[in-house]
Design an enzyme around this catalytic site. Structure first.
Site, PDB file in Angstrom:
ATOM      1  N   SER A  45       0.874  -1.172   0.000  1.00 12.66           N
ATOM      2  CA  SER A  45       0.000   0.000   0.000  1.00 12.66           C
ATOM      3  C   SER A  45       0.907   1.215   0.000  1.00 12.66           C
ATOM      4  CB  SER A  45      -0.920  -0.015   1.213  1.00 12.66           C
ATOM      5  OG  SER A  45      -2.019   0.834   0.964  1.00 12.66           O
ATOM      6  N   GLU A  46       0.623   2.181  -0.884  1.00 13.15           N
ATOM      7  CA  GLU A  46       1.579   3.253  -1.141  1.00 13.15           C
ATOM      8  C   GLU A  46       1.786   4.208   0.030  1.00 13.15           C
ATOM      9  OE1 GLU A  46      -1.190   2.689  -2.872  1.00 13.15           O
ATOM     10  OE2 GLU A  46      -2.273   4.542  -3.353  1.00 13.15           O
ATOM     11  N   ASN A  47       0.925   4.123   1.044  1.00 15.55           N
ATOM     12  CA  ASN A  47       1.175   4.970   2.216  1.00 15.55           C
ATOM     13  C   ASN A  47       2.295   4.417   3.089  1.00 15.55           C
ATOM     14  OD1 ASN A  47      -0.798   2.908   2.764  1.00 15.55           O
ATOM     15  ND2 ASN A  47      -1.040   3.812   4.786  1.00 15.55           N
TER      16      ASN A  47
END
Lengths: 217, 233
Positions: A45-47
């Protein structure tokens, strides 16, 4: 015809052993639920997390552990956390094998639009522009038509673009399409959907080559 | 040990003025500098440019500054959860620069690391690249994006010490390490300020050199935007 879960189930079949996969918000998030359990896959997940697990049990939510959709999540053994620059190094540097994301429109040359409707809705691109500009393998999960019945599978996108010439495959409620030099090649029909129905719902060039099999889920 | 510890959020935010540019860490409401934001709201300063991935929600995070019309311009990648933001943007009251999330991170990092600009493939062929220099490398097109210039960076960590060393927890890390040291003054707030020497030097995520002021936040609400759970079988 497929519902959103059906689209997710069909896309889950594209996920292969050893893949690092980034799932976008919406239908793509559901894909994680249907990946075969005899293969090893890690969700990014890009966070800033690799090795995402299922949602937490009630009472075990942690405000410091969320996905890019801001949902509370858990991590699996072997997971890691990192900062946003490192996260996008994984994405831009093509270390992520497969990106699955939603779209408002896709065009026959592989352009995608999913971040803005001028004057009406502006949510922002989030990480989508980085993902589509870099990923080798991009699958779009979307409904074939909008609420007014108009095709979202187009000759040319009408909305502001997220990326150009990047989409490889599209899975909709009606069909599986591959983006080729000559247009959308029809690979599979959704259960109970005819080639004629798909043709009618597709504004972009549709290539129908021989018998089109019905997809198995 | 060079002491970066300040005793209060007002001491930590000393020097903030109208029309400044601030970087603020956080993804959604996770890892936002809650105490610094509260101090900015209280200060009443206006005309601010805020560089932050999101703009909070209507009644928390940067949404609080938006409600008081203290922000002139936002530089963000995603603003989907904030109705007031969308209203101010569509009405033209608020100037908004939407940029790809990875570009946002790298423009912070470039400022931190001494690069004037970077080339990224993100946004090529879209309106994000309009008016910007583009260049081909090995057959692929890239867009030139400049390092940010900011007056203050407000970051939030889990633990820290008076030397300014920071340790983050979970996905609350996000943009915070990229912004530390990327502005003229970096203010770090931590949930727990531990004695110098208590943090293992091997486990420090951001070395104190990137931080000018550090303080322990008075309280952390740590709101969850999308509480999502599964049922026990």
């Amino acid at each position: 015809m497929l519902d959103k879960t059906g689209i997710a189930k069909r896309i889950a079949k594209e996920v292969q052993d050893g893949y690092y996969v980034n799932l976008g918000i919406g239908i793509p998030t559901l894909v994680a639920n249907y990946v075969r359990d005899d293969i090893e896959v890690e969700f990014q997940s890009e966070n800033g997390v690799l090795g995402m697990g299922p949602f937490p049990f009630e009472g075990e939510e942690d405000a410091d552990i969320i996905n890019a959709g801001k949902q509370t999540i858990t991590t699996l053994p072997g997971a890691s956390f990192f900062d946003s620059a490192t996260s996008f190094a994984m994405i831009r540097g093509q270390h992520v094998d497969l990106t699955i994301l939603g779209a408002m429109e896709v065009s026959e040359n592989g352009d995608i639009a999913n971040w803005k409707i001028p004057g009406k809705m502006v949510k922002g691109m989030g990480g989508a522009m980085d993902l589509v500009a870099s990923a080798e393998n991009i699958i779009v999960a979307m409904m074939h038509t909008n609420k007014r019945g108009e095709s979202k599978i187009l000759k040319k996108c009408s909305l502001p673009l997220t990326g150009v010439g990047c989409v490889k495959k599209v899975v909709t409620n009606l069909a599986v399409l591959e983006v080729t030099d000559k247009g959308f090649k029809l690979l599979e029909r959704a259960p109970g959907v005819s080639v004629e129905e798909i043709q009618k719902a597709t504004e972009g060039t549709l290539i129908i080559d021989g018998d089109i099999p019905e997809m198995s889920l | 040990m060079i002491n970066k510890k300040v005793n209060s959020v007002s001491e930590a935010t000393k020097g903030i003025r109208d029309n400044m540019t601030f970087m603020l860490g956080g993804f959604g409401l996770s890892g936002i500098p809650e105490n610094a934001i509260a101090a900015l709201v209280k200060s009443g300063i206006t005309g601010l440019t805020c560089i932050s991935n999101n703009a909070g929600v209507d009644d928390f995070g940067l949404g609080l500054l938006l409600h008081q019309k203290q922000i002139k311009k936002m530089v963000s990648s995603y603003v989907g959860e904030n109705d007031e933001f969308e209203r101010q943007m569509l009405s033209g009251e608020l100037d908004v620069e939407l940029i790809p999330q990875g570009t946002l991170a790298e423009r912070c990092r470039a400022a931190q690391a001494g690069f004037p600009a970077i080339f990224t493939p993100a946004g090529y062929g879209t309106e994000v690249a309009e008016g910007k220099e583009t260049r081909e490398f090995d057959g692929k097109m890239y867009v030139l994006e400049h390092a940010f210039k900011a007056d203050f960076a407000f970051v939030k960590a889990w633990k820290g010490d008076a030397a300014g060393n920071l340790v983050f927890k979970g996905t609350a890390r996000n943009f915070n390490p990229c912004m530390a040291g990327a502005a003229k003054v970096t203010v770090a707030e931590v949930e727990e300020l531990v004695p110098v020497g208590a943090l293992d030097p091997n486990q420090i995520h951001i070395p104190g050199i990137f931080v000018q002021r550090i303080f322990q936040g008075e309280k952390y609400e740590k709101r969850i935007e999308q509480r999502t759970v599964r049922t026990r079988e």
